[in-house]
Design an enzyme around this catalytic site. Structure first.
Site, mmCIF file in Angstrom:
data_model
loop_
_atom_site.group_PDB
_atom_site.id
_atom_site.type_symbol
_atom_site.label_atom_id
_atom_site.label_comp_id
_atom_site.label_asym_id
_atom_site.label_seq_id
_atom_site.Cartn_x
_atom_site.Cartn_y
_atom_site.Cartn_z
ATOM 1 N N SER A 57 15.283 -7.143 13.114
ATOM 2 C CA SER A 57 14.198 -7.798 12.587
ATOM 3 C C SER A 57 14.516 -9.034 11.676
ATOM 4 O O SER A 57 13.605 -9.819 11.658
ATOM 5 C CB SER A 57 13.414 -6.601 11.389
ATOM 6 O OG SER A 57 14.166 -6.458 10.582
ATOM 7 N N TYR A 74 28.334 2.378 0.765
ATOM 8 C CA TYR A 74 28.536 1.420 1.782
ATOM 9 C C TYR A 74 29.832 1.335 2.295
ATOM 10 O O TYR A 74 30.092 1.239 3.553
ATOM 11 C CB TYR A 74 27.619 0.264 1.415
ATOM 12 C CG TYR A 74 27.672 -0.892 2.338
ATOM 13 C CD1 TYR A 74 26.393 -1.088 3.265
ATOM 14 C CD2 TYR A 74 28.442 -2.150 2.179
ATOM 15 C CE1 TYR A 74 26.493 -2.200 4.380
ATOM 16 C CE2 TYR A 74 28.486 -3.077 3.181
ATOM 17 C CZ TYR A 74 27.495 -3.235 4.346
ATOM 18 O OH TYR A 74 27.581 -4.148 5.309
ATOM 19 N N SER A 79 32.344 -3.686 7.878
ATOM 20 C CA SER A 79 32.342 -4.614 6.654
ATOM 21 C C SER A 79 33.757 -4.797 6.143
ATOM 22 O O SER A 79 34.654 -3.920 6.199
ATOM 23 C CB SER A 79 31.459 -3.862 5.881
ATOM 24 O OG SER A 79 31.463 -4.781 4.350
ATOM 25 N N ASN A 128 24.047 -2.431 14.339
ATOM 26 C CA ASN A 128 23.823 -3.389 13.383
ATOM 27 C C ASN A 128 22.932 -2.712 12.057
ATOM 28 O O ASN A 128 23.208 -3.131 11.001
ATOM 29 C CB ASN A 128 23.398 -4.604 13.560
ATOM 30 C CG ASN A 128 22.664 -5.756 12.385
ATOM 31 O OD1 ASN A 128 23.889 -5.978 12.024
ATOM 32 N ND2 ASN A 128 21.546 -5.619 11.929
ATOM 33 N N GLY A 167 18.533 -2.647 14.244
ATOM 34 C CA GLY A 167 18.207 -3.482 12.779
ATOM 35 C C GLY A 167 18.010 -4.781 13.258
ATOM 36 O O GLY A 167 18.701 -5.709 12.608
ATOM 37 N N LYS A 215 31.124 2.278 6.034
ATOM 38 C CA LYS A 215 31.484 1.294 7.029
ATOM 39 C C LYS A 215 32.923 1.620 7.565
ATOM 40 O O LYS A 215 33.313 1.168 8.676
ATOM 41 C CB LYS A 215 31.499 -0.100 6.425
ATOM 42 C CG LYS A 215 30.038 -0.718 6.307
ATOM 43 C CD LYS A 215 29.223 -0.848 7.645
ATOM 44 C CE LYS A 215 27.985 -1.304 7.669
ATOM 45 N NZ LYS A 215 27.264 -1.355 8.696
ATOM 46 N N ASP A 267 13.317 5.445 13.048
ATOM 47 C CA ASP A 267 14.212 5.838 11.925
ATOM 48 C C ASP A 267 15.688 6.280 12.535
ATOM 49 O O ASP A 267 15.336 7.700 12.867
ATOM 50 C CB ASP A 267 13.744 6.543 10.892
ATOM 51 C CG ASP A 267 14.766 6.888 9.641
ATOM 52 O OD1 ASP A 267 15.809 6.556 10.002
ATOM 53 O OD2 ASP A 267 14.352 7.732 8.740
#
Length: 255
Positions: free
Chosen positions: A16, A160, A147, A90, A14, A164, A63
């Protein structure tokens, strides 16, 4: 185990934009070679790659929710870099789904997506990278991006927060399992930090309230999180294996 301080082979998932980009840049500035992974943002991933110091970096796509594609990502990265010494997990999705207003069908689909990417994708890559580290005999490092929401709750993003928390637990299990092979595994638990994605929120009406979550009166930066990741991946951080490092500017204190 002979894990070097520089010149390592690093896969950042991840990468980008946002934190992934900052992490990739931190490793490249340290003299490491980086495989920049992306799912769909090819142009932004290319911008990350082009911004890295040094040479020998690579671009890989796939993916991670798909086990076969995750395997190809690890294979491509290892082939391009000549092996893997460090994995930074990440890649993640974070889509709103407040339980009181989200239709059931959407709720189910979003939970499945969060689990597939945030947890299973992390598990897939961790296994694939760890096996290569074991075979190399050099040891290695795995650093997971968790997180603050895993501890204080995410009312509009419960999947989420839950995934996490699971990533933190996965990291601790792997830390125990992989230590005999010289592989240290740790996680970071960032609070709110500035990225392109959240810039409109920080500039909007809720910006002041977000900054006030920390007694420093600001949010974190991706570079601050990346610096912690770089240290956890260093040869001197082996004794931090199993830790979940809070990086939230004292906005949430665990007991």
């Amino acid at each position: 185990m002979n894990l070097p301080a520089h010149g390592r082979r690093v896969l950042v998932s991840g990468a980008s934009r946002g934190l992934g980009r900052a992490v990739a840049r931190a490793f490249a500035a340290n003299g490491d070679r980086v495989a920049v992974h992306y799912g769909s943002r090819a142009d932004e991933a290319r911008e990350t790659l082009d911004s890295l110091d040094g040479t020998g970096h690579a671009l890989v796509s796939g993916d991670l929710a798909d086990p076969a594609q995750a395997a190809r990502v690890a294979d491509t990265a290892a082939e391009a870099l000549g092996g893997l010494d460090v994995l930074v997990n990440n890649a993640a999705v974070n889509l709103p789904h407040p339980p009181a207003t989200t239709p059931y069908e959407e709720w189910v689909a979003l939970w499945q997506r969060h689990v597939s990417v945030n947890l299973l994708g992390t598990a897939y890559l961790s296994h694939l990278a760890a096996r290569r580290m074991i075979e190399s005999g050099r040891g290695g490092r795995i650093v997971n991006i968790g997180s603050r929401g895993a501890f204080r709750g995410e009312p509009d993003h419960p999947a989420y927060g839950a995934t996490k928390a699971a990533v933190h637990a996965l990291g601790q299990s792997l830390a125990l399992a992989l230590a005999p092979h010289g592989i240290a595994v740790a996680s970071v638990a960032p609070g709110f930090f500035a990225t392109e994605r959240v810039a409109p929120r920080l500039a909007g009406p809720e910006g002041d309230a977000i900054r006030a979550q920390s007694p420093f009166g600001r949010v974190g930066t991706a570079e601050e999180i990346a610096a912690a990741v770089l240290w956890l991946a260093s040869p001197t951080a082996e004794w931090a294996s199993g830790t979940v490092l809070d990086l939230n500017g004292a906005s949430h204190l665990r007991t």
